[in-house]
Design an enzyme around this catalytic site. Structure first.
Site, PDB file in Angstrom:
ATOM      1  N   GLY A 137      -3.308 -11.035  -2.220  1.00 56.71           N
ATOM      2  CA  GLY A 137      -2.263 -11.888  -2.758  1.00 56.71           C
ATOM      3  C   GLY A 137      -1.380 -11.164  -3.753  1.00 56.71           C
ATOM      4  O   GLY A 137      -0.973 -10.015  -3.546  1.00 56.71           O
ATOM      5  N   CYS A 138      -1.100 -11.828  -4.866  1.00 57.42           N
ATOM      6  CA  CYS A 138      -0.198 -11.282  -5.881  1.00 57.42           C
ATOM      7  C   CYS A 138      -0.759 -10.037  -6.555  1.00 57.42           C
ATOM      8  O   CYS A 138       0.001  -9.235  -7.110  1.00 57.42           O
ATOM      9  CB  CYS A 138       0.087 -12.345  -6.936  1.00 57.42           C
ATOM     10  SG  CYS A 138       0.920 -13.821  -6.289  1.00 57.42           S
ATOM     11  N   ALA A 139      -2.070  -9.850  -6.528  1.00 56.74           N
ATOM     12  CA  ALA A 139      -2.674  -8.673  -7.154  1.00 56.74           C
ATOM     13  C   ALA A 139      -2.473  -7.414  -6.342  1.00 56.74           C
ATOM     14  O   ALA A 139      -2.738  -6.311  -6.825  1.00 56.74           O
ATOM     15  CB  ALA A 139      -4.169  -8.914  -7.373  1.00 56.74           C
ATOM     16  N   ALA A 140      -2.008  -7.549  -5.110  1.00 57.01           N
ATOM     17  CA  ALA A 140      -1.930  -6.397  -4.208  1.00 57.01           C
ATOM     18  C   ALA A 140      -0.941  -5.345  -4.682  1.00 57.01           C
ATOM     19  O   ALA A 140      -1.094  -4.164  -4.362  1.00 57.01           O
ATOM     20  CB  ALA A 140      -1.568  -6.854  -2.799  1.00 57.01           C
TER      21      ALA A 140
END
Length: 356
Positions: A137-140
């Site tokens: 998700g956004c952590a990628a």
């Protein structure tokens, strides 16, 4: 030391404003008991406009998951190459100089990965290592930087291309009245970003130490419910409070590097929402303006998932805010709930040549 160069970005031409988002919600979900609360949450995100890959008239139709994924494939293949070319030029390298491609996205699915198509179409070496990341998700975005850092440490004299392709609007669910789904309809935007990490020093961020951390027993707090209609975003109301346990982890990372987390020169932080940024400022003990580029990304693009950290860094680079040897942190947060963090230091091209 590995150097993260200036990223490139593509923002789709179609724009939806906050006012249009709220009007759409009131029209499509007028009888939904979650509407009033959702409108409050969307308004409080601070997002003023978002770029989306299709006109809103098409984005709000639901022709099925297969059709939407076909749109993702078509648009990514049409648009990603130009963003890559710009990123390569920022690092002063060509496709032939790339050793690995890290490709991240949480909004579409291709197998083989887009990386295989890129190798065939853009002249990357056939030996190019492909590292697709699909479920962070956004952590990628933060994870991609960390994996590029690790790759170059393991393979000296290599260069890594990072590509983030996020078409979050393809997950719009016009019949899903869940609060998390409704909030996502007003929070997430679309973008493509690309950046190069080189093994040589240059005009960019020298990556020095990275770390990952997972908050235990939070794996259900941010997730997709995968249905025949595609990805349905689900968000637990406890997510905004996760900066309390993550701030000490960031402080400990800085401390192990003999830096103080509250006195860094720059902070490139994933803009998941205004409370995430506000709480992190409070728990880290830093002034609000230190996160201004992350806030501006949220206001003008929405949450563009794994692309946020690259867009914030790009504008900081473009505005020439960095001075030689300044220290800072890059941090991405996402489902798990995880944090991907990297300590970095600005190196100018002139200083790099003198010390080479």
């Amino acid at each position: 030391m590995p150097t993260l160069h200036k990223p490139a970005i593509y923002l789709p031409e179609h724009i939806i404003t906050l006012e249009e988002t709220l009007d759409l919600a009131k029209k499509n979900f007028k009888d939904n008991p979650n509407l009033e609360k959702s409108i409050e949450l969307i308004t409080n995100t601070g997002v003023k406009k978002r770029h989306i890959i299709q006109p809103i008239e098409l984005a709000t139709l639901h022709p099925g998951f297969g059709y939407r994924n076909a749109v993702f494939e078509y648009q990514s293949k049409r648009l990603v190459p130009n963003v890559i070319e710009e990123a390569l030029s920022h690092a002063d390298i060509t496709a032939k100089d790339v050793s690995a491609i890290i490709y991240v996205s949480c909004s579409g699915f291709l197998m083989p990965s887009l990386t295989a198509w890129l190798v065939n179409k853009m002249g990357f070496p056939l030996q190019t290592v492909q590292i697709p990341i699909a479920q962070l998700g956004c952590a990628a975005g933060g994870s991609a930087i960390n994996r590029a850092h690790d790759f170059i440490l393991a393979h000296p004299d290599s260069n890594v291309l990072i590509v983030s392709c996020e078409f979050c609007s393809l997950s719009y669910q016009p019949t899903d009245g869940d609060i998390g789904s409704l909030l996502s309809d007003g929070l997430f935007g679309d973008a493509i970003t690309a950046a190069v990490v080189t093994s040589r020093a240059g005009n960019g961020l020298e990556l020095q130490r990275n770390s990952s951390y997972l908050i235990p027993d939070t794996d259900e707090w941010i997730r997709y419910a995968v249905k025949d209609t595609g990805f349905h975003f689900r968000l637990d109301k406890r997510v905004p409070g996760t900066m309390a346990p993550l701030a000490p982890v960031m402080a400990e990372l800085a401390s192990t590097h003999h830096w103080q987390i509250d006195s860094l020169d720059y902070y490139i932080i994933h803009a998941g929402g205004p409370r995430i940024l506000d709480d992190l400022c409070k728990y880290l003990g830093v002034q609000r303006e230190k996160f201004s580029y992350s806030r501006d990304t949220l206001v003008n693009c929405g949450n563009i998932a794994s692309s946020v950290v690259f867009e914030a860094y790009r504008r900081m680079h473009e505005d020439s805010i960095f001075k030689s040897d300044q220290r800072g942190i890059i941090a991405g947060f996402g489902p798990g709930i995880i944090a991907e963090m990297n300590l970095s230091q600005w190196r100018s091209a002139e200083i790099s040549r003198l010390t080479a």
